[in-house]
Design a protein around this motif. Structure first.
Motif, short mmCIF file in Angstrom:
data_model
loop_
_atom_site.label_atom_id
_atom_site.label_comp_id
_atom_site.label_asym_id
_atom_site.label_seq_id
_atom_site.Cartn_x
_atom_site.Cartn_y
_atom_site.Cartn_z
N ASN A 93 2.69 13.36 0.32
CA ASN A 93 4.11 13.66 0.49
C ASN A 93 4.67 13.09 1.78
O ASN A 93 5.86 12.77 1.86
N MET A 96 6.56 9.92 1.22
CA MET A 96 7.89 10.08 0.65
C MET A 96 8.89 10.71 1.63
O MET A 96 10.09 10.67 1.39
N CYS A 132 2.00 13.47 -6.98
CA CYS A 132 2.63 13.71 -5.68
C CYS A 132 3.29 15.08 -5.70
O CYS A 132 4.05 15.40 -6.61
N TRP A 134 5.91 16.51 -4.37
CA TRP A 134 7.14 16.25 -3.64
C TRP A 134 7.88 17.56 -3.34
O TRP A 134 7.67 18.59 -3.98
N SER A 138 11.68 15.42 0.33
CA SER A 138 11.20 14.10 -0.12
C SER A 138 11.71 13.75 -1.51
O SER A 138 11.39 12.69 -2.04
N LYS A 139 12.49 14.63 -2.09
CA LYS A 139 12.93 14.49 -3.49
C LYS A 139 13.63 13.16 -3.76
O LYS A 139 13.31 12.47 -4.74
N TYR A 142 11.21 10.23 -3.73
CA TYR A 142 10.25 10.31 -4.83
C TYR A 142 10.90 9.95 -6.17
O TYR A 142 10.34 9.15 -6.93
N THR A 172 14.55 20.99 -7.42
CA THR A 172 13.56 19.92 -7.17
C THR A 172 13.77 18.72 -8.08
O THR A 172 13.29 17.63 -7.79
#
Length: 334
Positions: A93, A96, A132, A134, A138-139, A142, A172
């Motif tokens: 993560n 990302m 991953c 995420w 980091s969404k 990603y 998410t």
């Protein structure tokens, strides 16, 4: 009499039509060197496994340059004889989370490295899986990476999904993949006082009902591994992979305190790890009963039957802890 026979005939037709086929059985292969032992091959053959999810490499971040790079790539010591190999790429993560991440470049380099491994080993694949965990931070990177990778690879794409990403999917979001794999393990916190961080039914129940509303088709990944929590002075020293109760029961340097906890009675090295006298090792493992319980709870909450049950992971050290029929027993519960 003819009517009776007709009714019986129709009854059996209805029964046969209503009967669902169990999901197929697959496995993850998570070692750096690909070389099956006789027991691992026997497990694949005995469960008619047609697909193996093989970790090809990790994508990590270089501490100095802050550049993403491939870590610990797979080495095929012999060519897989199984019908379908699915390369799995584990992306940390922290990659990302980079503000200036060029997702298009990362997607291209990641796919190129998969192709290089395939070319070197004369392999081909129809599907690639991205692993991953995420987060909200980091969404964006990603999801953009998934879009780029799917376009560049032009292959079927699957992604691992965690329980929190199911429950809070509106926040998410859902990656643009063909299917997901619900990782039904590592749901607790690794701690001195935790009961079992691999599987905790109480924690699972907080999330599992959310599966009914999750729109992405899901297959299920279930754990068949064990590990030891190494504790010194009431603090965690480390995680000792593939360590079981039976391993420590047969080692005279360890004294059994209860059914899962051991005390080091003499300082020693075991498989390169130093255990100091008075250290504590707590074993976390998954029993056959746990696997059946997981399957029943999931079956009650999934909005559609999974096509595959994927066990993590194919390793003789894990397989020896179960009877040979356990994988079919679990699959038939869905």
């Amino acid at each position: 009499m003819k009517k009776q026979f007709l009714y019986i005939f129709l009854f059996f037709i209805l029964i046969s039509c209503d009967k669902k086929e169990s999901p197929v059985i697959s496995f993850y292969y998570w070692k750096t060197n690909y070389q099956l032992t006789p027991l691992e091959q026997e497990t694949l053959d005995g469960n008619n496994v047609q697909k193996l999810y093989v970790r090809y490499f990790d994508v990590d971040l270089d501490i100095k340059t802050k550049e993403a790079f491939p870590r610990s790539p797979i080495h095929f010591l012999h060519k897989p004889q199984i019908k379908n190999i699915v390369p799995v790429i584990y992306i940390k993560n922290n990659v990302m989370l980079q503000d200036n991440l060029n997702v298009e470049e990362l997607a291209q380099k990641t796919f190129d490295y998969v192709e290089l491994i395939n070319l070197k080993n004369k392999l081909s694949c129809n599907e690639i899986q991205i692993d991953c965990d995420w987060t909200l931070k980091s969404k964006s990177n990603y999801l953009a990476f998934i879009e780029s990778f799917k376009r560049i690879s032009n292959k079927k794409l699957s992604a691992t999904i965690r329980l929190h990403q199911v429950k809070y999917f509106e926040k998410t979001k859902i990656p643009n993949v063909d299917s997901g794999v619900l990782m039904y393990y590592n749901m607790g916190t690794i701690a001195v006082e935790s009961l079992n961080s691999i599987y905790d039914r109480g924690i699972a129940k907080r999330y599992v009902s959310s599966l009914k509303k999750y729109p992405l088709p899901l297959n299920i990944a279930l754990p068949i591994y064990a590990w030891g929590i190494h504790i010194r002075d009431n603090a965690i020293v480390g995680l000792r992979s593939k360590l079981t109760v039976e391993d420590l029961q047969s080692d005279k340097n360890f004294t059994e305190i209860d059914e899962i906890t051991f005390r080091v009675n003499k300082s020693n090295y075991r498989k390169g790890v130093f255990y100091q006298r008075e250290d504590i090792v707590k074993i976390e493992a998954i029993s056959a009963a746990d696997l059946k319980e997981m399957a029943s709870d999931l079956q009650e909450n999934l909005n559609q039957q999974p096509k595959e049950i994927i066990f993590y992971d194919l390793d003789e050290l894990n397989l020896k802890n179960y009877e040979k029929s356990i994988f079919k027993q679990v699959s038939t519960r869905f």
